[in-house]
Design a protein around this motif. Structure first.
Motif, mmCIF file in Angstrom:
data_model
loop_
_atom_site.group_PDB
_atom_site.id
_atom_site.type_symbol
_atom_site.label_atom_id
_atom_site.label_comp_id
_atom_site.label_asym_id
_atom_site.label_seq_id
_atom_site.Cartn_x
_atom_site.Cartn_y
_atom_site.Cartn_z
ATOM 1 N N ASP A 105 0.880 -1.171 0.000
ATOM 2 C CA ASP A 105 0.000 0.000 0.000
ATOM 3 C C ASP A 105 0.917 1.220 0.000
ATOM 4 O O ASP A 105 1.400 1.639 1.042
ATOM 5 N N PRO A 106 1.203 1.763 -1.204
ATOM 6 C CA PRO A 106 2.196 2.828 -1.279
ATOM 7 C C PRO A 106 1.706 4.155 -0.701
ATOM 8 O O PRO A 106 0.539 4.510 -0.821
ATOM 9 N N THR A 142 4.364 3.697 3.838
ATOM 10 C CA THR A 142 4.088 2.633 2.877
ATOM 11 C C THR A 142 3.866 1.356 3.676
ATOM 12 O O THR A 142 4.735 0.931 4.428
ATOM 13 N N VAL A 183 0.245 -4.453 -5.862
ATOM 14 C CA VAL A 183 0.352 -3.042 -5.466
ATOM 15 C C VAL A 183 -0.981 -2.353 -5.720
ATOM 16 O O VAL A 183 -1.614 -2.579 -6.751
ATOM 17 N N GLU A 184 -1.373 -1.516 -4.768
ATOM 18 C CA GLU A 184 -2.608 -0.759 -4.958
ATOM 19 C C GLU A 184 -2.365 0.366 -5.958
ATOM 20 O O GLU A 184 -1.352 1.059 -5.906
ATOM 21 N N LYS A 185 -3.307 0.524 -6.893
ATOM 22 C CA LYS A 185 -3.216 1.588 -7.898
ATOM 23 C C LYS A 185 -3.517 2.935 -7.258
ATOM 24 O O LYS A 185 -4.257 3.028 -6.282
ATOM 25 N N VAL A 186 -2.968 3.974 -7.862
ATOM 26 C CA VAL A 186 -3.202 5.347 -7.403
ATOM 27 C C VAL A 186 -4.599 5.769 -7.812
ATOM 28 O O VAL A 186 -5.025 5.531 -8.938
ATOM 29 N N ARG A 232 4.528 5.133 -5.342
ATOM 30 C CA ARG A 232 4.101 3.875 -5.952
ATOM 31 C C ARG A 232 5.147 3.385 -6.955
ATOM 32 O O ARG A 232 5.451 2.196 -7.031
ATOM 33 N N GLU A 250 -1.519 -5.077 -10.251
ATOM 34 C CA GLU A 250 -2.029 -3.820 -9.719
ATOM 35 C C GLU A 250 -3.538 -3.913 -9.549
ATOM 36 O O GLU A 250 -4.236 -4.448 -10.410
ATOM 37 N N CYS A 256 -4.481 -6.041 -0.080
ATOM 38 C CA CYS A 256 -4.041 -6.074 -1.479
ATOM 39 C C CYS A 256 -3.492 -7.463 -1.825
ATOM 40 O O CYS A 256 -3.795 -8.013 -2.895
#
Length: 174
Positions: A9-10, A15, A67-70, A86, A102, A147
């Motif tokens: 989770d960026p 993070t 990874v979670e998308k922005v 990210r 993602e 995630c």
């Protein structure tokens, strides 16, 4: 066969990361935590994210990364900074030759809670229950674990149900 998944989770300040093992449909907690960057110049903060995630990868040896998308924020500057954090997280994974998947926050919440618009507290509680944790993880660590759970469940959860041809509306597949 066990697959180890690292969820990220960026965030530029914090993070979150979470590591779990998947064997069949069984998920097992391995580790989680937060990488906190010091106040200061952006390049130095990105370096902390990159190197710290590199250490997490070296220590836990994941085979896959999620990874979670922005999301697009009201403040474009915040969105840009989050995107750079990210990017540092993704670079840590690809530098270790790991595949990166993602997922949007909606997908992650739908997978873990069953509602794409769930509150952070709901995500924390469901992560705690799904992984049989003795305590509640911090919000950032819970999001990272969520995630990883989303990835383990094929993106939308639903036990491997085919989701092609469907769309999400109001946090539900239609």
């Amino acid at each position: 066969m066990i697959t180890r998944i690292l969820g990220i989770d960026p965030g530029l300040r914090i993070t979150g990361f979470g590591v779990l093992d998947k064997q069949g449909q069984q998920l097992s907690y391995v580790a989680s935590g937060c990488i906190k960057t010091p106040d200061g110049e952006l390049p130095e903060r990105l370096k902390v994210i990159l190197l710290s995630l590199g250490e997490v990868i070296a220590l836990h040896q994941p085979q896959q990364v999620a990874v979670e998308k922005v999301f697009v924020n009201v403040n474009p500057q915040s969105t840009l900074l989050l995107g750079q954090a990210r990017g540092a997280a993704i670079c840590a994974a690809v530098s270790a030759h790991l595949p990166v998947a993602e997922y949007t926050a909606l997908q992650v919440k739908q997978s873990v809670v069953g509602n794409g618009h769930a509150a952070k507290e709901q995500v924390q509680e469901m992560v705690k229950r799904l992984l049989n944790l003795s305590g509640t993880p911090s919000p950032d660590a819970a999001d990272a674990l969520a995630c990883a759970i989303c990835h383990a469940h094929g993106g939308m959860g639903l036990g491997g149900l085919a989701t092609k041809g469907f769309r999400v509306k109001g946090g539900r597949l239609i």
